[in-house]
Motif scaffolding. Structure first.
Motif, mmCIF file in Angstrom:
data_model
loop_
_atom_site.group_PDB
_atom_site.id
_atom_site.type_symbol
_atom_site.label_atom_id
_atom_site.label_comp_id
_atom_site.label_asym_id
_atom_site.label_seq_id
_atom_site.Cartn_x
_atom_site.Cartn_y
_atom_site.Cartn_z
ATOM 1 N N SER A 89 0.856 -1.178 0.000
ATOM 2 C CA SER A 89 0.000 0.000 0.000
ATOM 3 C C SER A 89 0.891 1.227 0.000
ATOM 4 C CB SER A 89 -0.925 0.008 1.230
ATOM 5 O OG SER A 89 -0.153 0.006 2.422
ATOM 6 N N LEU A 90 0.292 2.393 -0.159
ATOM 7 C CA LEU A 90 1.071 3.623 -0.210
ATOM 8 C C LEU A 90 1.752 3.897 1.128
ATOM 9 C CD1 LEU A 90 -1.350 6.015 -2.151
ATOM 10 C CD2 LEU A 90 0.531 4.648 -3.056
ATOM 11 N N ASN A 91 2.859 4.602 1.059
ATOM 12 C CA ASN A 91 3.596 5.051 2.245
ATOM 13 C C ASN A 91 4.068 3.904 3.126
ATOM 14 O OD1 ASN A 91 3.134 7.959 1.777
ATOM 15 N ND2 ASN A 91 1.001 7.419 2.183
ATOM 16 N N THR A 92 4.499 2.823 2.502
ATOM 17 C CA THR A 92 4.969 1.682 3.286
ATOM 18 C C THR A 92 6.388 1.253 2.955
ATOM 19 O OG1 THR A 92 3.957 0.168 1.685
ATOM 20 C CG2 THR A 92 2.651 0.743 3.637
ATOM 21 N N VAL A 93 6.904 1.601 1.785
ATOM 22 C CA VAL A 93 8.235 1.144 1.387
ATOM 23 C C VAL A 93 9.137 2.347 1.095
ATOM 24 C CG1 VAL A 93 9.574 -0.100 -0.350
ATOM 25 C CG2 VAL A 93 7.428 -1.060 0.484
ATOM 26 N N SER A 112 12.017 1.246 8.098
ATOM 27 C CA SER A 112 10.957 0.941 7.145
ATOM 28 C C SER A 112 10.063 -0.170 7.674
ATOM 29 C CB SER A 112 11.566 0.518 5.806
ATOM 30 O OG SER A 112 10.545 0.271 4.882
ATOM 31 N N MET A 113 8.757 0.054 7.602
ATOM 32 C CA MET A 113 7.825 -0.891 8.184
ATOM 33 C C MET A 113 7.913 -2.264 7.535
ATOM 34 S SD MET A 113 3.660 -0.595 8.364
ATOM 35 C CE MET A 113 3.792 1.066 8.998
ATOM 36 N N TYR A 114 7.976 -2.294 6.209
ATOM 37 C CA TYR A 114 7.957 -3.561 5.502
ATOM 38 C C TYR A 114 9.343 -4.019 5.057
ATOM 39 C CZ TYR A 114 2.899 -3.398 5.496
ATOM 40 O OH TYR A 114 1.586 -3.376 5.888
ATOM 41 N N GLN A 115 10.355 -3.195 5.285
ATOM 42 C CA GLN A 115 11.723 -3.589 5.002
ATOM 43 C C GLN A 115 11.883 -4.179 3.606
ATOM 44 O OE1 GLN A 115 14.910 -3.655 7.396
ATOM 45 N NE2 GLN A 115 13.690 -1.834 7.124
ATOM 46 N N GLN A 116 11.630 -3.371 2.608
ATOM 47 C CA GLN A 116 11.787 -3.786 1.226
ATOM 48 C C GLN A 116 12.556 -2.730 0.440
ATOM 49 O OE1 GLN A 116 7.525 -4.575 0.352
ATOM 50 N NE2 GLN A 116 8.178 -6.623 -0.235
ATOM 51 N N ALA A 117 13.187 -3.181 -0.637
ATOM 52 C CA ALA A 117 13.870 -2.275 -1.570
ATOM 53 C C ALA A 117 13.784 -2.916 -2.945
ATOM 54 C CB ALA A 117 15.319 -2.063 -1.157
#
Length: 773
Positions: free
Chosen positions: A308-312, A365-370
């Motif tokens: 979703s928006l504002n998560t990564v 970062s909440m979801y820890q993705q790149a």
């Protein structure tokens, strides 16, 4: 499958059925079309037209837009080649050292130019050809030779800025050798595809990160994109991902040209939950490039990853010492997923010959993705006159102007701006050069520099997206124009958070171009002082170079002296403004490591906030140290504004801190007399303020040149001291001038005298009375 190496980038051959194994068939009809204006596809050494990936390559002998110089021949392949296109069955051969291949009606602007080479078997052994290729003085290929062992055509691709409606390619055989070319592509692309500061580029790599090979048929500009598998350091650190279901949301037509749609629909994605429980903090790609050459690295992103928006959020790195926060949701235009954007980095790999690019996870970062979708690497080609070469040009120009009409000397700088820092998520500072920032849809570069370079230590936390600046200025509404100068126009604006700003926008024909833009950011990222402007942010997207400052409510000092509707300033206030400016300059000279020489002090570059606090502005011409006892000056091209230029600097081209002192002396006279530094409407002996004012000061008649509105305001002792300060600043030889610290003390003394009741003799006062703490 045959491949066309594009100087390290492999373009696809003719076999197309593999595309259907990699991508859904519906994607072959790309929804993102890139409009191409003028275009030329030439089949060299032939009279026949050949269709190659939806393009008709016209034989050069039958095209009315092609001509070539004498001593050229054509040759044809001795056997029919089934693995490559028929455009490689013929070639044009050049044997003269000054051979030219001329293409008319190309149009003006940035073009993609592709040169196709394939050394097929013929009576001429094309693999023995050794030659250079150049255009308008730029060397495109040097000692170029296609090895006979290759079984694939070689394509060299360039972005070239063409200023005339024709392209002249010069083929220069080396020694007794010859030159050849099989096919030629030239077509005009939208402005911004190549950044303003690097208009001439040579493609070295084009990578589809996380996806398979993208062929010419799947790119609106007929580019090929290689998989990233051969360049990633630790394959397990990220996984391939794709999303073909939803349409992309392009910001504008230019973005449709930046990369194939397939590039934005695949990515390498890293997260904390993968690969046997092992956690990697970053993923790195390495590319072998030319040593000690500047390269543009373009990183492509499109968010189909975040739930979703504002998560990564994540970082983009280069050389382990540059990082930029990737924030796809930062502005209104990005309030959705599947929006392609890109960041540009300018890097110089040095002797290592390696370009390294990484993405890294954030601890917060909440979801820890790149993720990363694509990479392009292009070497910057072209030469630039050295400053020493330019010195003579500048000096000759100045001498010519001085000897001509004084009217030509009346040059005024830009009204402007300035202030506090633009708030964005915290970013790591970089120690490599970024002539312009990395941001979405933007163009941003980095380069390692030696100590003392004017291009070191940029701060990417100051970057502002172009979309935000368009919002702030209502798309550069003419009603918001508040001034103009050598760099460009200045606009008033308001950011979304309500901050009032002034935006300085460069114009292409500006004499103060990229170098000044770069210097301004460099200086303002080094300094913080109450009497020096503070940069809010900067932007270098598309072909724009923009500087954003806090809006200075009361304009420039000049605005309050003459020819404006601003109320006049009383003498006390003028003194306080001069003292504030002197404090700022003293900090530049002595308070910053290595020292900074402003080089363009004038009344339009001293700005006033809502409380009339003075701030020195416009650092585009500044020169950074180090200056120590063993190095008393910097030899440099003469730059500045007529009427304020230090005459000794003008004669010797040796810049010192005392050059600023001289310019400040002219400002002191402006403040006193309320007239410009050069007034061509006056008789010749009065036109130059410095020369005219000094004669009255030396003769003891300073009161005769005081601004009439100040009549009866100035304490005679204060006026006399003020005149002494101006006279000392305007000495012909710099060794006779005071330091800015001494100027500051003398001006504070003049203010104290002004405030002394009935002009009490300073000798009767204590030190604590003169300079109260």
């Amino acid at each position: 499958m045959a491949k066309l190496p594009i100087h390290g980038v492999h373009a696809p051959g003719l076999t197309l059925f593999l595309i259907f194994l990699q991508y859904p068939p519906l994607l072959l009809a790309l929804s993102s079309s890139c409009t191409i204006q003028t275009k030329h596809f030439i089949n060299c050494g032939s009279s026949n037209s050949v269709n190659y990936f939806t393009r008709d390559f016209v034989g050069d002998t039958s095209s009315d837009s092609v001509s070539f110089s004498e001593q050229n021949t054509s040759t044809q392949s001795s056997d029919q080649l089934s693995s490559v296109s028929a455009i490689y069955d013929t070639a044009r051969i050049f044997r003269s050292p000054s051979s030219q291949y001329v293409l008319d009606r190309t149009g003006k602007g940035t073009h993609i130019v592709r040169l196709h080479f394939f050394p097929f078997g013929s009576s001429s052994n094309l693999s023995e050809a050794l030659f250079n290729v150049s255009v308008k003085g730029l060397t495109l290929l040097s000692n170029f030779q296609v090895p006979s062992s290759t079984d694939s055509p070689v394509v060299e691709e360039f972005f070239l800025s063409i200023s005339r409606a024709r392209l002249v390619l010069r083929f220069s055989p080396q020694g007794s050798s010859f030159a050849f070319i099989n096919a030629l592509e030239v077509f005009l692309v939208p402005d911004g595809l190549a950044p303003y500061y690097a208009p001439n580029l040579r493609t070295t790599y084009r990578i589809n990160v996380g996806g398979g090979e993208v062929t010419l048929a799947n790119d609106s500009l007929w580019r090929s994109w290689d998989p990233d598998d051969d360049y990633i350091h630790v394959p397990n650190a990220a996984q391939n991902s794709s999303s073909y279901e939803s349409a992309l949301h392009y910001q504008d037509d230019l973005d449709k040209c930046l990369a194939s749609e397939l590039v934005y629909q695949t990515a390498k994605v890293m997260s904390v939950n993968f690969t046997n429980g092992q956690l990697y903090r970053n993923t790195t790609w390495s590319f072998k490039v030319s040593t000690n050459a500047r390269h543009l690295v373009r990183a492509h992103f499109c968010d189909f990853v975040s739930p979703s928006l504002n998560t990564v959020y994540f970082n983009l790195y280069s050389y382990d010492n540059f990082s930029e926060l990737i924030d796809p949701y930062g502005k209104k235009v990005f309030r959705q997923r599947l929006v392609p954007f890109h960041y540009d980095l300018l890097v110089k790999p040095g002797s290592s010959g390696l370009v390294k690019v990484s993405i890294g996870l954030l601890n917060t970062s909440m979801y820890q993705q790149a993720y990363l979708n694509g990479l392009e690497i292009m070497v910057i080609i072209g030469s630039k006159d050295s400053e020493d070469d330019n010195q003579n040009k500048h000096v000759s120009l100045m001498i010519g102007l001085v000897s001509g009409s004084i009217a030509l000397l009346c040059i005024f700088g830009s009204a402007a701006i300035f202030g506090c820092k633009y708030r964005k998520p915290k970013r790591a500072d970089m120690s490599v050069w970024t002539p312009s920032p990395a941001f979405r849809g933007g163009s941003k570069p980095t380069e390692q520099t030696s100590h003392g370079s004017v291009a070191s230590n940029f701060h990417l936390g100051l970057t502002i997206p172009l979309a935000e600046i368009h919002f702030a200025t209502n798309n550069f509404d003419g009603k918001l124009l508040i001034g103009s100068g050598g760099f460009g126009n200045v606009y008033r604006g308001t950011l979304r958070d309500g901050t009032k700003v002034a935006v300085k926008r460069s114009k292409p024909e500006s004499e103060q171009g990229f170098s000044e833009f770069q210097t301004e950011i460099t200086v303002l990222s080094k300094i913080r002082h109450r009497h020096l402007v503070s940069l809010i942010g900067y932007c270098a997207e598309r072909s724009e170079m923009l500087l954003v400052y806090e809006f200075m409510e009361k304009g420039s000092l000049r605005d309050h002296l003459y020819n404006s509707d601003f109320p006049f300033l009383p003498w006390n206030q003028r003194l306080e403004i001069c003292i504030g400016a002197a404090r700022g300059l003293n900090y530049l000279h002595k308070g910053v490591a290595g020292g900074i020489i402003h080089r363009d002090i004038k009344s339009t570059n001293i700005l006033l906030d809502e409380n009339y606090v003075a701030k020195v502005a416009d650092f585009g011409l500044s020169k950074l140290g180090p200056l120590d006892q063993s190095q008393t000056h910097v030899s440099t091209a003469v730059k500045g504004t007529f009427g304020y230029l230090d005459p000794e600097y003008f004669k010797t081209q040796q810049l010192t801190e005392k050059s600023d002192v001289y310019s400040f002396g002219v400002v002191l006279l402006e403040v006193l007399c309320a007239r410009p530094s050069i007034d061509p409407s006056l008789p010749r002996e009065q036109a130059n303020l410095a020369e005219w004012g000094i004669t009255f000061i030396k003769s003891g008649n300073i009161e005769q040149i005081v601004d009439p509105v100040l009549a009866g305001q100035i304490n005679p002792n204060s006026l006399r001291k003020y005149g002494e300060v101006a006279e000392k600043c305007l000495q012909e030889e710099d060794k006779e001038r005071p330091s800015m610290r001494d100027v500051l003390l003398d001006l504070e003394y003049a203010l104290q005298l002004q405030q002394t009741t009935a002009g009490m003799d300073i000798c009767e006062m204590s030190i604590s009375e003169i300079f109260p703490r």
